[in-house]
Design a protein around this motif. Structure first.
Motif, PDB file in Angstrom:
ATOM      1  N   ARG A 288       1.512 -16.285  -9.345  1.00  0.00           N
ATOM      2  CA  ARG A 288       0.729 -16.747  -8.188  1.00  0.00           C
ATOM      3  C   ARG A 288      -0.032 -15.582  -7.560  1.00  0.00           C
ATOM      4  NH1 ARG A 288       3.708 -18.467  -3.712  1.00  0.00           N
ATOM      5  NH2 ARG A 288       5.511 -17.414  -4.602  1.00  0.00           N
ATOM      6  N   GLU A 289      -1.107 -15.907  -6.879  1.00  0.00           N
ATOM      7  CA  GLU A 289      -1.856 -14.871  -6.172  1.00  0.00           C
ATOM      8  C   GLU A 289      -2.016 -15.278  -4.714  1.00  0.00           C
ATOM      9  OE1 GLU A 289      -5.495 -14.435  -8.358  1.00  0.00           O
ATOM     10  OE2 GLU A 289      -4.577 -12.986  -9.729  1.00  0.00           O
ATOM     11  N   VAL A 290      -1.827 -14.351  -3.824  1.00  0.00           N
ATOM     12  CA  VAL A 290      -1.950 -14.640  -2.386  1.00  0.00           C
ATOM     13  C   VAL A 290      -2.917 -13.624  -1.786  1.00  0.00           C
ATOM     14  CG1 VAL A 290      -0.701 -14.815  -0.203  1.00  0.00           C
ATOM     15  CG2 VAL A 290       0.452 -15.426  -2.333  1.00  0.00           C
ATOM     16  N   ASP A 291      -3.879 -14.103  -1.009  1.00  0.00           N
ATOM     17  CA  ASP A 291      -4.829 -13.206  -0.344  1.00  0.00           C
ATOM     18  C   ASP A 291      -4.499 -13.084   1.140  1.00  0.00           C
ATOM     19  OD1 ASP A 291      -6.121 -12.996  -2.718  1.00  0.00           O
ATOM     20  OD2 ASP A 291      -7.802 -14.307  -2.184  1.00  0.00           O
ATOM     21  N   GLY A 292      -4.812 -11.965   1.698  1.00  0.00           N
ATOM     22  CA  GLY A 292      -4.584 -11.789   3.134  1.00  0.00           C
ATOM     23  C   GLY A 292      -4.892 -10.351   3.544  1.00  0.00           C
ATOM     24  N   VAL A 293      -4.552 -10.041   4.802  1.00  0.00           N
ATOM     25  CA  VAL A 293      -4.785  -8.687   5.307  1.00  0.00           C
ATOM     26  C   VAL A 293      -3.446  -7.946   5.345  1.00  0.00           C
ATOM     27  CG1 VAL A 293      -5.566  -7.343   7.302  1.00  0.00           C
ATOM     28  CG2 VAL A 293      -6.734  -9.470   6.694  1.00  0.00           C
ATOM     29  N   ALA A 294      -3.406  -6.783   4.702  1.00  0.00           N
ATOM     30  CA  ALA A 294      -2.165  -5.985   4.671  1.00  0.00           C
ATOM     31  C   ALA A 294      -1.889  -5.482   6.082  1.00  0.00           C
ATOM     32  CB  ALA A 294      -2.314  -4.825   3.702  1.00  0.00           C
ATOM     33  N   GLU A 295      -0.714  -5.839   6.624  1.00  0.00           N
ATOM     34  CA  GLU A 295      -0.445  -5.535   8.034  1.00  0.00           C
ATOM     35  C   GLU A 295       0.582  -4.432   8.232  1.00  0.00           C
ATOM     36  OE1 GLU A 295      -1.774  -6.378  10.675  1.00  0.00           O
ATOM     37  OE2 GLU A 295      -3.048  -8.065  10.171  1.00  0.00           O
ATOM     38  N   ALA A 299      11.260  -3.647   8.041  1.00  0.00           N
ATOM     39  CA  ALA A 299      12.310  -2.626   8.069  1.00  0.00           C
ATOM     40  C   ALA A 299      13.011  -2.488   6.718  1.00  0.00           C
ATOM     41  CB  ALA A 299      13.329  -2.968   9.145  1.00  0.00           C
ATOM     42  N   ASP A 300      12.973  -3.532   5.907  1.00  0.00           N
ATOM     43  CA  ASP A 300      13.619  -3.442   4.580  1.00  0.00           C
ATOM     44  C   ASP A 300      12.631  -3.043   3.489  1.00  0.00           C
ATOM     45  OD1 ASP A 300      12.043  -5.662   4.421  1.00  0.00           O
ATOM     46  OD2 ASP A 300      13.612  -7.027   3.707  1.00  0.00           O
ATOM     47  N   GLY A 301      11.391  -2.707   3.871  1.00  0.00           N
ATOM     48  CA  GLY A 301      10.419  -2.237   2.877  1.00  0.00           C
ATOM     49  C   GLY A 301       9.514  -3.338   2.348  1.00  0.00           C
ATOM     50  N   ALA A 302       9.706  -4.594   2.792  1.00  0.00           N
ATOM     51  CA  ALA A 302       8.832  -5.684   2.315  1.00  0.00           C
ATOM     52  C   ALA A 302       7.420  -5.494   2.881  1.00  0.00           C
ATOM     53  CB  ALA A 302       9.393  -7.031   2.753  1.00  0.00           C
ATOM     54  N   LEU A 303       6.410  -5.900   2.092  1.00  0.00           N
ATOM     55  CA  LEU A 303       5.023  -5.800   2.549  1.00  0.00           C
ATOM     56  C   LEU A 303       4.686  -7.001   3.422  1.00  0.00           C
ATOM     57  CD1 LEU A 303       2.229  -4.321   2.249  1.00  0.00           C
ATOM     58  CD2 LEU A 303       1.758  -5.907   0.375  1.00  0.00           C
ATOM     59  N   LEU A 304       4.078  -6.764   4.577  1.00  0.00           N
ATOM     60  CA  LEU A 304       3.690  -7.859   5.478  1.00  0.00           C
ATOM     61  C   LEU A 304       2.198  -8.136   5.301  1.00  0.00           C
ATOM     62  CD1 LEU A 304       5.599  -6.654   8.674  1.00  0.00           C
ATOM     63  CD2 LEU A 304       6.306  -8.410   7.023  1.00  0.00           C
ATOM     64  N   VAL A 305       1.883  -9.390   5.018  1.00  0.00           N
ATOM     65  CA  VAL A 305       0.482  -9.753   4.798  1.00  0.00           C
ATOM     66  C   VAL A 305       0.141 -10.949   5.678  1.00  0.00           C
ATOM     67  CG1 VAL A 305      -1.227 -10.484   3.090  1.00  0.00           C
ATOM     68  CG2 VAL A 305       0.598  -8.924   2.408  1.00  0.00           C
ATOM     69  N   CYS A 306      -0.951 -10.831   6.435  1.00  0.00           N
ATOM     70  CA  CYS A 306      -1.407 -11.932   7.283  1.00  0.00           C
ATOM     71  C   CYS A 306      -2.265 -12.853   6.418  1.00  0.00           C
ATOM     72  CB  CYS A 306      -2.194 -11.324   8.442  1.00  0.00           C
ATOM     73  SG  CYS A 306      -2.724 -12.579   9.587  1.00  0.00           S
ATOM     74  N   THR A 307      -1.749 -14.037   6.115  1.00  0.00           N
ATOM     75  CA  THR A 307      -2.454 -14.966   5.226  1.00  0.00           C
ATOM     76  C   THR A 307      -2.914 -16.188   6.028  1.00  0.00           C
ATOM     77  OG1 THR A 307      -0.546 -16.321   4.666  1.00  0.00           O
ATOM     78  CG2 THR A 307      -0.820 -14.284   3.413  1.00  0.00           C
ATOM     79  N   GLU A 308      -3.595 -17.097   5.343  1.00  0.00           N
ATOM     80  CA  GLU A 308      -4.034 -18.331   6.024  1.00  0.00           C
ATOM     81  C   GLU A 308      -2.838 -19.131   6.524  1.00  0.00           C
ATOM     82  OE1 GLU A 308      -6.594 -20.433   3.376  1.00  0.00           O
ATOM     83  OE2 GLU A 308      -8.360 -19.306   4.045  1.00  0.00           O
ATOM     84  N   GLN A 309      -1.685 -18.944   5.843  1.00  0.00           N
ATOM     85  CA  GLN A 309      -0.469 -19.668   6.246  1.00  0.00           C
ATOM     86  C   GLN A 309       0.317 -18.901   7.314  1.00  0.00           C
ATOM     87  OE1 GLN A 309      -1.240 -19.477   2.756  1.00  0.00           O
ATOM     88  NE2 GLN A 309      -2.142 -21.498   3.123  1.00  0.00           N
ATOM     89  N   GLY A 310      -0.213 -17.803   7.792  1.00  0.00           N
ATOM     90  CA  GLY A 310       0.507 -16.986   8.766  1.00  0.00           C
ATOM     91  C   GLY A 310       1.030 -15.723   8.107  1.00  0.00           C
TER      92      GLY A 310
END
Ligand code: BTN
Length: 325
Positions: A288-295, A299-310
């Motif tokens: 799968r591919e997800v687009d968004g803004v890298a935010e 704290a656990d190292g996961a990447l946070l991305v602001c997508t159309e779904q939030g």
């Protein structure tokens, strides 16, 4: 492999011509034996010029690693590592994963002058010829379980950034989770493989490839834009100094991670985030591919991305700048 091949390559490290006769005399063997030993170089991907009447030479000088140089650069951290130097290996990570399963001690570092099957993340390969890259792996043991090591690969990225700054590269960036980029070209890569139970104890094999000096021919076979210290600095630091410096910072960051968790290193990681605030595409392991803004980073190292779904968290996958190849 012929046991004379690497000793002869060390003699050729100055990039000058050495006659078959001089090499044979040096090692107390016949010229035919020298010729034989050098037949192996092609299968290792090592190019040699051989000119009748002049002898053999490497296309460019190569700095082989010397233990004393690594120990000197490690300084007061030298006691934390058991250094193993290898001429060639399939993959230092594969080797240390086997050694770890057999109980090999914490802090073992295996470094290879040349890897014949260097491995990268997500099934890729790590391509580097003789003298092109620092290629090494470190075995680090943790009391906690593998489940608590989610931020480890980012912590190692922070260690590399500290080391690079000391080596003179102030403007490198981190692409989540831990690719080291310079001008959007890859300078270093990190492959972490874990052993042990979710509840602990666990062992991590931390493999690092840091490009020192890539010839044009090698850049062409690497599957993404790549750069090296030589191009960035205009000179390439001594490989032993480079290795000792990275290991010293690795020990510091790993101990900090072990004591305080990734949270203590998160701000520093964020300060180097190459794609911060940019529109990215996340390529998930399931296709799968997800687009968004890298935010930023959780704290656990996961990447946070602001997508159309939030806001979404990603613990795995590959990130690229949207629109970039
Ligand atoms: C990546 O960027 O995909 C990770 C590359 C990691 C390469 C290093 S080189 C030393 C160690 N041994 C391997 O086989 N891989 C890692």
């Amino acid at each position: 492999m012929n046991s004379l091949t690497f000793p002869i390559l060390r003699m050729l490290a100055d990039g000058q011509f050495h006659s078959g006769e001089a090499i044979a005399r040096h090692f107390g063997v016949t010229r035919a034996t020298v010729w034989n030993a050098l037949q192996d170089t092609e299968s290792l991907g090592v190019k040699l010029y051989s000119i009748r009447g002049k002898g053999y030479r490497l296309p460019q000088p190569v700095r082989f690693l010397e233990r004393e140089g690594v120990v000197a650069a490690l300084g007061d951290q030298a006691g934390k590592f058991t250094l193993e130097f290898h001429d060639r290996m399939d993959s230092t990570n594969s080797y240390l994963m086997q050694q770890a399963a057999g109980g090999r001690e914490h802090g073992t570092c295996a470094v290879a002058e040349l890897q014949t099957s260097g491995r990268g993340r997500r099934g890729r390969s790590w391509q580097a010829g003789l003298g092109n890259s620092l290629t090494f792996s470190v075995l680090w043991r943790f009391d906690c379980g593998a489940g608590a090591l989610s931020g480890l690969s980012l912590a190692v990225g922070v260690a590399l950034m500290r080391a690079l700054r000391e080596l003179g590269v102030a403007d490198a960036g981190l692409k989540w989770p831990n690719d080291v980029l310079h001008d959007n070209q890859k300078l270093a890569g990190i492959l972490i493989e874990l052993q042990g139970d979710m509840d602990g104890p666990s062992a991590a094999v931390i493999g690092i490839g840091l490009n020192l000096r890539l010839p044009e021919t090698m850049r062409k076979v690497i599957d993404q834009p790549a750069t090296d210290l030589q191009s960035i600095l205009g000179w390439s630091p001594d490989s032993a100094q480079g290795l000792g410096t990275v290991l010293r910072h690795l020990a510091g960051a790993l101990e900090q991670f072990d004591r305080e968790g990734f949270e203590a290193l998160r701000e520093e990681w964020m300060a180097h985030h190459a794609f911060d605030g940019q529109v990215v595409r996340l390529h998930m392991p399931d296709g799968r591919e997800v687009d968004g803004v890298a935010e930023g980073i959780a704290a656990d190292g996961a990447l946070l991305v602001c997508t159309e779904q939030g806001m979404q968290r990603f613990a795995a996958g590959e990130v690229s700048l949207r629109g970039a190849a």
